[in-house]
Design a protein around this motif. Structure first.
Motif, short mmCIF file in Angstrom:
data_model
loop_
_atom_site.label_atom_id
_atom_site.label_comp_id
_atom_site.label_asym_id
_atom_site.label_seq_id
_atom_site.Cartn_x
_atom_site.Cartn_y
_atom_site.Cartn_z
N ALA A 1 -30.92 17.43 20.11
CA ALA A 1 -31.65 17.40 18.84
C ALA A 1 -32.22 16.01 18.66
CB ALA A 1 -30.74 17.76 17.68
N VAL A 2 -33.14 15.88 17.72
CA VAL A 2 -33.71 14.56 17.43
C VAL A 2 -33.68 14.30 15.94
CG1 VAL A 2 -35.23 14.60 19.45
CG2 VAL A 2 -36.10 15.39 17.24
N ALA A 3 -33.56 13.02 15.60
CA ALA A 3 -33.74 12.54 14.24
C ALA A 3 -34.89 11.55 14.29
CB ALA A 3 -32.47 11.87 13.72
N VAL A 4 -35.86 11.72 13.42
CA VAL A 4 -37.09 10.92 13.47
C VAL A 4 -37.20 10.10 12.19
CG1 VAL A 4 -39.59 10.95 13.73
CG2 VAL A 4 -38.19 12.71 14.84
N ILE A 5 -37.37 8.79 12.35
CA ILE A 5 -37.52 7.90 11.20
C ILE A 5 -39.00 7.61 11.00
CG2 ILE A 5 -36.94 5.65 10.22
CD1 ILE A 5 -34.40 5.65 11.87
N SER A 6 -39.52 8.04 9.85
CA SER A 6 -40.92 7.78 9.49
C SER A 6 -41.88 8.15 10.61
CB SER A 6 -41.09 6.30 9.11
OG SER A 6 -40.27 6.00 8.00
N ALA B 1 -40.00 21.33 17.90
CA ALA B 1 -39.16 22.34 17.24
C ALA B 1 -39.44 23.73 17.79
CB ALA B 1 -39.40 22.29 15.74
N ALA B 2 -40.72 24.01 18.08
CA ALA B 2 -41.08 25.33 18.62
C ALA B 2 -40.44 25.56 19.99
CB ALA B 2 -42.59 25.45 18.72
N SER B 3 -40.17 24.47 20.72
CA SER B 3 -39.56 24.61 22.05
C SER B 3 -38.05 24.83 21.96
CB SER B 3 -39.83 23.35 22.87
OG SER B 3 -39.00 22.28 22.43
N GLY B 4 -37.49 24.70 20.74
CA GLY B 4 -36.05 24.95 20.58
C GLY B 4 -35.23 23.72 20.28
N ILE B 5 -35.86 22.55 20.16
CA ILE B 5 -35.12 21.33 19.85
C ILE B 5 -35.18 21.09 18.34
CG2 ILE B 5 -34.99 18.83 20.18
CD1 ILE B 5 -36.17 19.19 22.93
N PRO B 6 -34.04 21.16 17.65
CA PRO B 6 -34.05 20.95 16.20
C PRO B 6 -34.35 19.50 15.85
CG PRO B 6 -31.80 21.25 17.00
CD PRO B 6 -32.70 21.52 18.16
N CYS B 7 -35.04 19.32 14.72
CA CYS B 7 -35.49 17.98 14.30
C CYS B 7 -35.11 17.74 12.84
CB CYS B 7 -37.00 17.86 14.43
SG CYS B 7 -37.70 18.34 16.03
N PRO C 1 -41.89 14.56 5.15
CA PRO C 1 -41.77 16.00 4.90
C PRO C 1 -42.66 16.81 5.83
CG PRO C 1 -43.09 14.98 3.19
CD PRO C 1 -42.58 13.86 4.05
N LEU C 2 -42.09 17.81 6.46
CA LEU C 2 -42.85 18.68 7.37
C LEU C 2 -42.18 20.06 7.36
CD1 LEU C 2 -45.08 19.00 9.54
CD2 LEU C 2 -43.38 18.34 11.24
N GLU C 3 -42.97 21.08 7.12
CA GLU C 3 -42.44 22.44 7.10
C GLU C 3 -42.41 23.01 8.51
OE1 GLU C 3 -41.33 23.70 4.25
OE2 GLU C 3 -41.99 21.91 3.16
N GLY C 4 -41.44 23.88 8.76
CA GLY C 4 -41.39 24.55 10.05
C GLY C 4 -39.98 24.96 10.42
N GLU C 5 -39.90 25.96 11.29
CA GLU C 5 -38.60 26.42 11.78
C GLU C 5 -37.97 25.34 12.66
OE1 GLU C 5 -36.68 30.28 14.14
OE2 GLU C 5 -38.85 30.08 13.88
N ARG C 6 -36.68 25.17 12.52
CA ARG C 6 -35.90 24.14 13.22
C ARG C 6 -36.31 22.72 12.81
NH1 ARG C 6 -37.31 27.42 17.55
NH2 ARG C 6 -35.71 28.90 18.23
N ILE C 7 -36.95 22.59 11.66
CA ILE C 7 -37.32 21.27 11.14
C ILE C 7 -36.70 21.10 9.76
CG2 ILE C 7 -39.19 19.77 10.38
CD1 ILE C 7 -41.01 21.15 12.37
N GLY C 8 -35.97 20.02 9.58
CA GLY C 8 -35.43 19.68 8.28
C GLY C 8 -35.85 18.27 7.92
N TYR C 9 -35.72 17.91 6.66
CA TYR C 9 -36.04 16.54 6.28
C TYR C 9 -35.26 16.13 5.05
CZ TYR C 9 -39.38 18.83 3.04
OH TYR C 9 -39.96 19.61 2.08
N LEU C 10 -35.06 14.82 4.96
CA LEU C 10 -34.48 14.17 3.78
C LEU C 10 -35.47 13.10 3.36
CD1 LEU C 10 -30.79 13.72 5.03
CD2 LEU C 10 -31.65 15.49 3.48
N TYR D 1 -25.58 22.10 12.60
CA TYR D 1 -26.57 23.07 13.08
C TYR D 1 -26.33 23.39 14.55
CZ TYR D 1 -31.13 25.23 13.94
OH TYR D 1 -32.14 26.10 14.29
N LEU D 2 -26.12 22.38 15.36
CA LEU D 2 -25.92 22.59 16.79
C LEU D 2 -24.64 23.36 17.07
CD1 LEU D 2 -27.01 19.06 18.08
CD2 LEU D 2 -28.23 21.22 18.45
N ARG D 3 -23.65 23.24 16.21
CA ARG D 3 -22.38 23.94 16.41
C ARG D 3 -22.32 25.28 15.70
NH1 ARG D 3 -19.83 18.10 15.55
NH2 ARG D 3 -19.46 17.54 17.72
N GLY D 4 -23.46 25.70 15.14
CA GLY D 4 -23.52 27.01 14.53
C GLY D 4 -22.97 27.12 13.14
#
Length: 342
Positions: A116-121, A133-139, A145-154, A312-315
Motif C-alpha cells: 500500500a502507499v501513503a501519499v503526502i500532498s 488504486a485501480a491496479s489493486g494497491i490501496p492509497c 482529497p481524491l475520490e475512488g475505490e481503494r483511495i482514502g484521505y485525511l 485494510y490490508l488485514r481485512g
C-alpha cells in the motif's frame, strides 16, 4: 456422501489460475518482475476464493510513503513522525520514497514491493494515484482529497482554518490585513487564498492592494525557501502598503521569514504589526513572541493513515475512509490590537 471441498491454499490458487507456484508467490510478495496481466489473473482467483496467505505475511506488510523530490520540511517531518509511531505499533515495514516521476508511479511501486502507499500532498500525481488504486494497491492521501475505490484521505479543512484565523485577527481590530501566499499553489494554499479574498470582500477591503506575487516555496533545491518567501513578500508589502497592520501567513515558515523582515524594518511584533501563521509547526511556540497559528492535526493524520492501511490490508476494513478533520486556533502573543491611529 459428497466430498469435502478442499481448503484453498497457494497450490490450489496456482492450479485454478493456470500458473506456477512461483508465479503466485511472486504476485503475493509484490515482486516487480510480474506483468500486470499475470497479477490480475492471480488476484482474481485470490479474491474469488477469499484466500489469505499464511499469517506470517502479516509481519511483512510494506507501506511506502511517497513524497516529492527535495528536503523533508517540518510539515512533512511532523506527518512522518505519526506514521513511524503507527508502523512501529503495527509491525509494518515503512519506507520513505522520493518519487521523481521518471517512472510511472505504478511501476515504481512494484519496484518498491509495497502492499500500500501513503501519499503526502500528492496533488501533482492525481492521475497516477487513480491508476495505482485501480491496479489493486490501496492509497491513503494526506491533505489531498481524491475520490475512488481503494483511495482514502485525511484532510485538514484549510478554507475554514484560514477563515477562523482571519476572523480572529479582525476581532482584534485589524482591517488592513495582508496575506503572504505560497507558490506553487497546491489545493490547501488555494483554499486559504480563497478564504482570504472572500473575507476581505466581506469587510469592504480590497484584497488585491494587500497582496504581492507569491514567492516560490518548498525545498526543491536543498534550501528551505518558505522563510525566504515570507521575508521577501513582507519587505515588498511594507514598501507598497506601509499601513498594513497584520500579516496572515500561508504557513508558519513563511511567518518565520515575516518576523525577520519586520525586525529588519524596525517593527515590533505585536506592538506595531501582528503576524499569524498556519500549521503550528514545532518551532512556532519558541519564536519571540510566540506565534499565533492554526494547529493542524498533522501527527494524528500520519499515525491514523498507517493504522487505517494496516487494518485494510488485514481485512479489518472494507473501505478506506475519506475524512476532513477540524483545525484548532492556537492563540499566543504575536497578534494584538493595532496601535492607535493605525
Amino acid at each position: 456422501m459428497p466430498r469435502k471441498s478442499k481448503k484453498i491454499n497457494i497450490r490450489l490458487v496456482a492450479e485454478e489460475a493456470g500458473v506456477s507456484l512461483a508465479s503466485v508467490s511472486r504476485v503475493l510478495n509484490n515482486h516487480p518482475d510480474v506483468s500486470e496481466a499475470l497479477r490480475r489473473q492471480v488476484m482474481a482467483v485470490v479474491e474469488k476464493n477469499n484466500f489469505t496467505p499464511d499469517k506470517s505475511v502479516e509481519r511483512l506488510l510494506r507501506i511506502s510513503v511517497i513524497v516529492g523530490v527535495g528536503d523533508i520540511t517540518d510539515y512533512i517531518a511532523t506527518i512522518l513522525t505519526g506514521m513511524g509511531l503507527a508502523a512501529n505499533a503495527e509491525g509494518i515495514e515503512l519506507s520513505i520514497q522520493r518519487y521523481t516521476g521518471r517512472l510511472p508511479l505504478l511501476r515504481a511501486c512494484r519496484l518498491w514491493r509495497c502492499n500500500a502507499v501513503a501519499v503526502i500532498s500528492g496533488t501533482e500525481w492525481l492521475d497516477e494515484i487513480s491508476a495505482l488504486a485501480a491496479s489493486g494497491i490501496p492509497c491513503m492521501l494526506i491533505n489531498t482529497p481524491l475520490e475512488g475505490e481503494r483511495i482514502g484521505y485525511l484532510c485538514s479543512n484549510s478554507y475554514h482554518a484560514a477563515l477562523q484565523m482571519l476572523k480572529y485577527v479582525h476581532s482584534q481590530g485589524h482591517r488592513r490585513i495582508a496575506y503572504l501566499g505560497a507558490e506553487p499553489p497546491n489545493r490547501s494554499y488555494q483554499d486559504r487564498m480563497r478564504a482570504y479574498g472572500e473575507f476581505m470582500e466581506s469587510i469592504g477591503e480590497a484584497a488585491d492592494s494587500l497582496l504581492v506575487p507569491p514567492y516560490p516555496v518548498g525545498h526543491i533545491d536543498g534550501i528551505g525557501r518558505d522563510k525566504e518567501a515570507g521575508y521577501q513578500q513582507t519587505m515588498q508589502l511594507l514598501s507598497r502598503a506601509p499601513d498594513v497592520t497584520a500579516f496572515v501567513c500561508a504557513n508558519d515558515e513563511i511567518a518565520f521569514g515575516c518576523y525577520k523582515a519586520c525586525f529588519d524594518s524596525g517593527l515590533r511584533i505585536p506592538d506595531d504589526v501582528s503576524v499569524v501563521g498556519c500549521d503550528d509547526q514545532s518551532f512556532a511556540k519558541y519564536l519571540s513572541p510566540g506565534l499565533t497559528t492554526i494547529r493542524m492535526p498533522l501527527t494524528y493524520m500520519g499515525r491514523r493513515s498507517i493504522h487505517i492501511l494496516g487494518d485494510y490490508l488485514r481485512g479489518k476494513l472494507a473501505v478506506l475512509p475519506q475524512e476532513h478533520l477540524p483545525a484548532e486556533l492556537v492563540i499566543r502573543n504575536s497578534a494584538a490590537s493595532p496601535s492607535p491611529g493605525a
